[in-house]
Enzyme design. Structure first.
Site, short mmCIF file in Angstrom:
data_model
loop_
_atom_site.label_atom_id
_atom_site.label_comp_id
_atom_site.label_asym_id
_atom_site.label_seq_id
_atom_site.Cartn_x
_atom_site.Cartn_y
_atom_site.Cartn_z
N LYS A 111 75.14 34.99 13.61
CA LYS A 111 73.65 34.66 13.80
C LYS A 111 74.14 33.18 13.44
O LYS A 111 73.35 32.48 14.27
CB LYS A 111 72.56 35.12 12.85
CG LYS A 111 72.13 36.50 13.40
CD LYS A 111 70.96 37.08 12.75
CE LYS A 111 70.37 38.29 13.42
NZ LYS A 111 69.13 38.70 12.46
N LYS A 191 74.68 50.19 24.30
CA LYS A 191 73.29 50.66 23.82
C LYS A 191 72.17 50.00 24.60
O LYS A 191 72.36 48.76 24.82
CB LYS A 191 73.39 50.47 22.54
CG LYS A 191 72.15 51.09 21.76
CD LYS A 191 72.24 50.99 20.29
CE LYS A 191 71.83 49.88 19.91
NZ LYS A 191 70.96 49.65 18.52
N LYS A 194 67.21 45.22 22.73
CA LYS A 194 66.35 44.19 22.97
C LYS A 194 67.04 42.99 23.56
O LYS A 194 66.34 42.20 23.95
CB LYS A 194 65.57 43.87 21.85
CG LYS A 194 64.72 44.93 21.15
CD LYS A 194 64.06 44.49 19.92
CE LYS A 194 63.28 45.39 19.07
NZ LYS A 194 63.27 45.24 17.61
P1 AMP Z 1 66.77 47.24 17.20
O1 AMP Z 1 65.96 47.45 18.43
O2 AMP Z 1 68.20 47.09 17.41
O3 AMP Z 1 65.92 46.36 16.20
O4 AMP Z 1 66.46 48.61 16.54
C1 AMP Z 1 65.33 49.32 15.92
C2 AMP Z 1 65.58 50.82 15.99
O5 AMP Z 1 65.62 51.32 17.22
C3 AMP Z 1 66.83 51.03 15.12
O6 AMP Z 1 66.09 52.24 14.13
C4 AMP Z 1 67.48 51.73 16.14
O7 AMP Z 1 68.18 52.96 15.60
C5 AMP Z 1 66.69 52.30 17.30
N1 AMP Z 1 67.33 51.98 18.60
C6 AMP Z 1 67.59 50.76 19.11
N2 AMP Z 1 68.13 50.82 20.49
C7 AMP Z 1 68.45 52.25 20.58
C8 AMP Z 1 68.81 52.92 21.47
N3 AMP Z 1 69.29 52.28 22.66
N4 AMP Z 1 68.71 54.34 21.48
C9 AMP Z 1 68.36 54.98 20.46
N5 AMP Z 1 67.99 54.30 19.39
C10 AMP Z 1 67.77 52.94 19.45
#
Ligand code: AMP
Ligand code: TRP
Length: 324
Positions: A111, A191, A194
């Site tokens: 970051k 994956k 966001k």
């Molecule tokens: P983030 O969007 O990276 O801040 O993740 C927030 C939560 O969503 C975390 O607990 C991740 O484990 C879950 N998460 C994020 N992206 C995925 C994805 N593509 N598939 C499953 N779980 C996800």
């Protein structure tokens, strides 16, 4: 009852990966665990945010979690900055954290190259440790990228306990079910995220019907043309996983139902279930989001509950350190 603390940053758009990888799991756990869901707004501002949009994003995250099934009668949801114990404990933990521990953090390195560096970004993991340790948390649901931060929280808890006397419970990682991982619609090796630069990769919870259908239509597949149990490429498996999750089915059931269907037909069926489910969530979202008073009440209750727990831990900390 075991305590689970989760932190969600009010930045970016929530997508169906978050829904199935995170929110739905908490919804299922609500009866067995004391779930504390915290909106990490103080973490979010370590990267420049538009002040006018931040308030809106905070409320959006809260309303989306409620719309997706977090039940405020069972779980607690609150905003980090509304409980001053977090920054207070972070300061005390700062005094037992070494520079080296923070310099090693891979997320800080990444970051601080992408954004203007600042001390908040450096100290981010210490604030996160405070978030976790204040609630005597048993388990923390974390993705791969947050594991190093959780490790620091454990180290700081142990260091504090051995230097000043037992106060903190040592938190464990709650590993999210791997099958719940949803991949990008444009690149099944990545994956769904966001921060994906390709907007077609993720279906956001607040996407319109047209956007959802368009993204599914454009999702990458493979060189064959119909569904077959043995040929399953990563791209098709991912779409089938989404279909299974949205229908509450196993992959095996889904294969039995869809074997032999053309990719085109399957994509239409997939779009139908995703649209139906997301429009339901969006309808609840609108109702919750529009009732500012009810939303405020839920957040007040969440904050009061959070403070009732964190203030006990903080008082013990102050006593041990000699501040009271
Ligand atoms: P983030 O969007 O990276 O801040 O993740 C927030 C939560 O969503 C975390 O607990 C991740 O484990 C879950 N998460 C994020 N992206 C995925 C994805 N593509 N598939 C499953 N779980 C996800
Ligand atoms: N840093 C976490 C993230 O970006 C959010 C977060 C802040 C968090 N405080 C937390 C997660 C405490 C778990 C526990 O995803």
């Amino acid at each position: 009852m075991k305590t689970v603390l989760s932190g969600i940053q009010p930045s970016g758009n929530f997508h169906i990966g978050n829904l199935y990888g995170a929110i739905n799991q908490w919804v299922r756990m609500q009866n067995e665990y004391d779930i504390i869901a915290m909106v990490a707004d103080l973490h979010a501002i370590t990267i420049p945010q538009d002040p006018k949009k931040l308030q809106e994003k905070i409320k959006e995250v809260v309303a989306l979690n409620l719309a997706a099934g977090i039940d405020p009668n069972k779980s607690h949801i609150f905003i980090q900055s509304e409980n001053p114990d977090h920054t207070y404990l972070a300061w005390i933990l700062n005094t037992i954290t070494s520079f080296g521990q923070l310099e090693r953090m891979t997320q800080f390195k990444e970051k601080s190259q992408k954004h203007e560096e600042n001390v908040g970004l450096f100290d981010y993991p210490v604030l996160m440790a405070a978030d976790i340790l204040l609630y005597q948390t048993d388990e923390v649901p974390v993705g791969e990228d947050q594991k190093q931060h959780l490790e620091l929280a454990r180290d700081l808890a142990e260091k504090f306990n051995s230097r000043f006397g037992e106060v903190f419970k040592i938190p464990a990682a709650y590993i999210v079910n791997e099958t719940a991982r949803i991949m990008s619609l444009q690149n099944p090796e990545m994956k769904m995220s966001k921060s994906d630069s390709n907007p077609l990769g993720a279906i956001n919870l607040l996407d319109s019907e047209e956007e959802i259908r368009g993204k599914i239509k454009k999702a990458v597949t493979d060189s064959s043309s119909s569904i077959s149990r043995n040929a399953g490429s990563a791209a098709i498996s991912n779409l089938l996983t989404i279909y299974a999750s949205f229908n509450n089915q196993t992959l095996d059931q889904v294969y039995s139902e869809l074997e032999g269907k053309s990719y085109g037909e399957f994509k239409n069926l997939l779009a139908d279930v995703v649209v139906k489910k997301l429009l339901e969530i969006q309808k609840r979202y609108q109702e919750i989001r529009e009732d500012e008073q009810a939303l405020r009440k839920i957040l007040d209750q969440g904050r009061d509950y959070a403070i009732s727990k964190s203030s006990q831990t903080l008082l013990e900390v102050k006593e041990k350190v000699g501040l009271v």
